[in-house]
Design a protein around this motif. Structure first.
Motif, short mmCIF file in Angstrom:
data_model
loop_
_atom_site.label_atom_id
_atom_site.label_comp_id
_atom_site.label_asym_id
_atom_site.label_seq_id
_atom_site.Cartn_x
_atom_site.Cartn_y
_atom_site.Cartn_z
N THR A 137 0.82 -1.20 0.00
CA THR A 137 0.00 0.00 0.00
C THR A 137 0.85 1.25 0.00
O THR A 137 0.32 2.34 -0.02
CB THR A 137 -0.89 0.03 1.24
N VAL A 191 -16.25 -9.37 -1.04
CA VAL A 191 -16.57 -8.79 0.27
C VAL A 191 -17.71 -9.56 0.93
O VAL A 191 -17.60 -9.99 2.08
CB VAL A 191 -16.94 -7.30 0.11
N VAL A 193 -10.14 5.96 -0.73
CA VAL A 193 -10.67 4.92 0.15
C VAL A 193 -10.92 3.65 -0.65
O VAL A 193 -10.56 2.54 -0.22
CB VAL A 193 -11.99 5.40 0.81
N ILE A 194 -11.51 3.81 -1.84
CA ILE A 194 -11.81 2.64 -2.66
C ILE A 194 -10.53 1.88 -2.99
O ILE A 194 -10.45 0.66 -2.86
CB ILE A 194 -12.53 3.07 -3.96
N VAL A 213 -9.21 -0.08 -0.07
CA VAL A 213 -9.98 -1.30 0.16
C VAL A 213 -9.56 -2.38 -0.84
O VAL A 213 -9.35 -3.55 -0.48
CB VAL A 213 -11.49 -1.02 0.06
N ALA A 250 -6.12 -3.63 0.09
CA ALA A 250 -6.18 -4.44 1.32
C ALA A 250 -6.74 -5.82 1.03
O ALA A 250 -6.31 -6.81 1.62
CB ALA A 250 -7.03 -3.72 2.36
N SER A 251 -7.68 -5.91 0.10
CA SER A 251 -8.31 -7.20 -0.19
C SER A 251 -7.31 -8.19 -0.77
O SER A 251 -7.55 -9.39 -0.78
CB SER A 251 -9.47 -7.02 -1.16
#
Lengths: 315, 295
Positions: free
Chosen positions: A2, A45, B123-124, B127, B130-131
């Motif tokens: 990240t 999800v 933010v998207i 996510v 992170a996935s």
């Protein structure tokens, strides 16, 4: 991974554009995002949350799930000898595989980093297992380690006068064989990453080292290894994650008659156990608890990776 | 002199390179050996009398079950139209469909996330990234149930649709797309082009190397995919090659007569990927290097 998030601030904003105009201009963007977002939510999800819910239920896939609280995890961690076997096997397998694969990959990268045709051919050869169907490869291994005397491994042994070994039905051979197959299959992938890492090291460092009279070994220890640290971390972490997810090797090469774990569960690991519980015994709630345990292990490893890469970047 | 020494040091590694090929050689030679030669002791390293019986056994008669005669690979599966070719077709179709669709979906998302001023895009993206640390096996059970409820078990949608959300591809394409100058996009906007048009006509052509690298990744992964098909495939007709191979193995596990057939099937499974890889090697290693170094 990240760490690449920092980006240039957008300069797209014309002067005087209000908040509502910004949202209106964004509509086509959300439409473009929609197909991915829908699939992502529906098949990643939502299943993830479902798996979490199932992990707290007794569920066989037919009757509706019934809530049992932490019962699955309690059974898994405190009462289930098969899970303990699987976890211990996984830990041994993972540590051996990752150490040996990384070392082999680095050695190969140092030897075959060049651009000559020989180096390129050798790199291709070492990479071939990574693109070949795992199932096909595992069937070949299964035959090579056949317990009969026509098995290739036993033929080689017989050259040295040794007796044939029944490789696949001797429990203490299971993990070593799995490690051999994994190193054979994985060293080429690590090698490619190491080669690009090696080629990114500035040549001036070596020139300076040589001027100071550093031997080849010293250059390796004090220049190459430190410079390769981020790449090594990446290879080790992805190796760890991949090794925890091993399934095909156990399923194809060591499948015993009654379960997927091999003779006396000697090859039982996390994903094979998950498959066995979920799709041969249909204890879907219990299988989900195993899945979340796997997730937690990999999550911790990924967190360590983030920490380490961040620390490395701050150096 | 020093060069000679260098070559000598590398000699063990050349030997290791040769032993790397032994399993492949063993597979390829076994596929062309007649059955008695397979179990000869010591084994023969060169097929003494090469034959195509493993693919098509001329003496095979479905009515007679003699010991030495087994059905050739293409004579198996009498109830599956096309036999083994059907499995290869299934694999090819599924891999191609997933590659094209998932790349389109991911490239659209990557464009929206990098080249458009979307509120909440950061933010998207977090996510999505992170996935990537979720082991996909965690979603195995729920996805199986979803696909079962949609009545997609044993069908192409069951193969394809759940495989389309590839976070890694989005991540990779976003990284690459950032290197494309925003000015190009702005210029196109000033000229009055719509976002879809800019995406397809301006950005996508520039993305070709990244798309090629990802396409090769996805094709190989899907051609070799095993666990998901194993779960959703119920009858032979819909099997892909790895599932067919594992069933071939399970049903004939301890009959050495079938080894030649299994090896022939393994050869037909791995050969296309090896050829494909050799043809597109450059893109592939570049993709690995890009994704690896960015770690």
């Amino acid at each position: 991974m990240t760490t690449a998030l920092i980006e240039k601030p957008s300069t797209a904003q014309p002067a005087g554009a209000g908040k509502r105009a910004r949202w209106r201009r964004a509509v086509p963007g959300y439409v473009m995002l929609l197909p991915f977002a829908g699939l992502f939510a529906g098949f990643l999800v939502w299943p993830l949350l479902n798996a979490l819910y199932f992990a707290f239920t007794d569920f066989n896939g037919v009757r509706p799930p019934s809530w049992v609280g932490l019962e699955n995890f309690r059974r898994l961690w405190f009462e289930d000898p098969r899970f303990r076997t699987g976890l211990v096997n996984s830990l041994i397998y993972v540590s051996c595989t990752v150490t040996l694969t990384t070392a082999a990959a680095l050695a190969l990268a140092l030897a075959f980093r060049g651009t000559s045709w020989r180096d390129r051919v050798l790199r291709t050869i070492f990479f071939l297992p990574s693109v070949t169907s795992t199932i096909a490869v595992m069937l070949i291994w299964r035959w090579i380690f056949s317990g009969e005397r026509f098995g290739l491994a036993n033929t080689v042994l017989s050259w040295f006068g040794a007796d044939p070994v029944s490789w696949l039905s001797t429990p203490h051979w299971t993990i070593p064989l799995l490690v051999v197959m994994a190193v054979w299959g994985g060293c080429g992938y690590g090698m490619v990453i190491f080669v690009s890492g090696l080629n990114a090291i500035p040549e001036e460092l070596y020139e300076a080292g040589r001027l100071d009279g550093a031997s080849a070994w010293q250059q390796f220890c004090y220049i190459t290894l430190p410079q390769l640290k981020p790449v090594t971390t990446y290879v080790v972490i992805t190796g760890l994650i991949g090794a925890f997810q091993v399934f095909e090797a156990v399923y194809i090469v060591f499948r015993a008659v009654s379960s997927v774990g091999g003779v006396q569960d000697s090859g039982l690991m996390l994903v094979p156990y998950l498959y066995d519980m979920g799709f041969t015994k249909f204890q879907l709630g219990y299988a989900s608890a195993i899945a979340w345990t796997l997730f937690l292990i990999i999550f911790v490893i990924s967190m360590i990776q983030l920490r380490v890469t961040r620390a490395l970047r701050e150096l | 002199m020093t060069r000679l020494k260098g070559e000598l040091i590398r000699l063990p590694l050349y030997l290791a390179g040769l032993t790397m090929l032994v399993p492949f050689y063993w597979m390829a030679s076994a596929a062309f050996k007649p059955v008695p030669e397979l179990t000869r002791n010591p084994p023969s390293f060169v097929p003494g009398d090469p034959t195509l019986d493993a693919f098509h056994e001329p003496a095979w008669d479905p009515g007679v079950r003699a010991d030495q005669v087994v059905a050739g690979l293409f004579q198996r599966y009498p109830d599956v139209p096309g036999g083994f070719l059907r499995f290869m077709g299934n694999s090819l179709f599924v891999a191609a469909a997933i590659t094209v669709l998932s790349l389109l979906v991911a490239a659209l998302a990557a464009y929206a996330l990098t080249k458009m001023d979307l509120p909440g895009r950061r933010v998207i993206f977090v996510v999505v990234v992170a996935s990537m640390m979720i082991p996909w096996q965690v979603t195995l059970v729920p996805n199986y149930l979803i696909v079962r409820n949609l009545e997609w078990l044993n069908s192409y949608p069951g193969y394809i649709v759940p495989a389309l959300a590839k976070a890694f591809v989005v991540f990779f394409l976003v990284q690459y797309m950032r290197s494309i100058p925003d000015d190009l996009v702005h210029a196109a906007r000033v000229d009055g082009a719509g976002e879809f048009r800019i995406w397809w006509r301006v950005v996508m052509p520039l993305m070709r190397p990244a798309l090629a690298a990802m396409a090769i990744f996805v094709v190989l992964a899907e051609w070799n995919n095993f666990l998901w098909p194993l779960i959703i495939v119920q009858d032979d007709t819909m099997a892909n090659v790895p599932v067919a191979l594992s069933r071939l193995n399970a049903s004939n596990a301890f009959n050495p007569n079938n080894m030649a057939v299994i090896m022939a099937a393994s050869l037909l499974t791995s050969l296309p990927t090896v050829i494909f890889f050799l043809a597109f090697q450059k893109h592939f290693t570049r993709g690995i290097a890009l994704s690896g170094i960015k770690g």
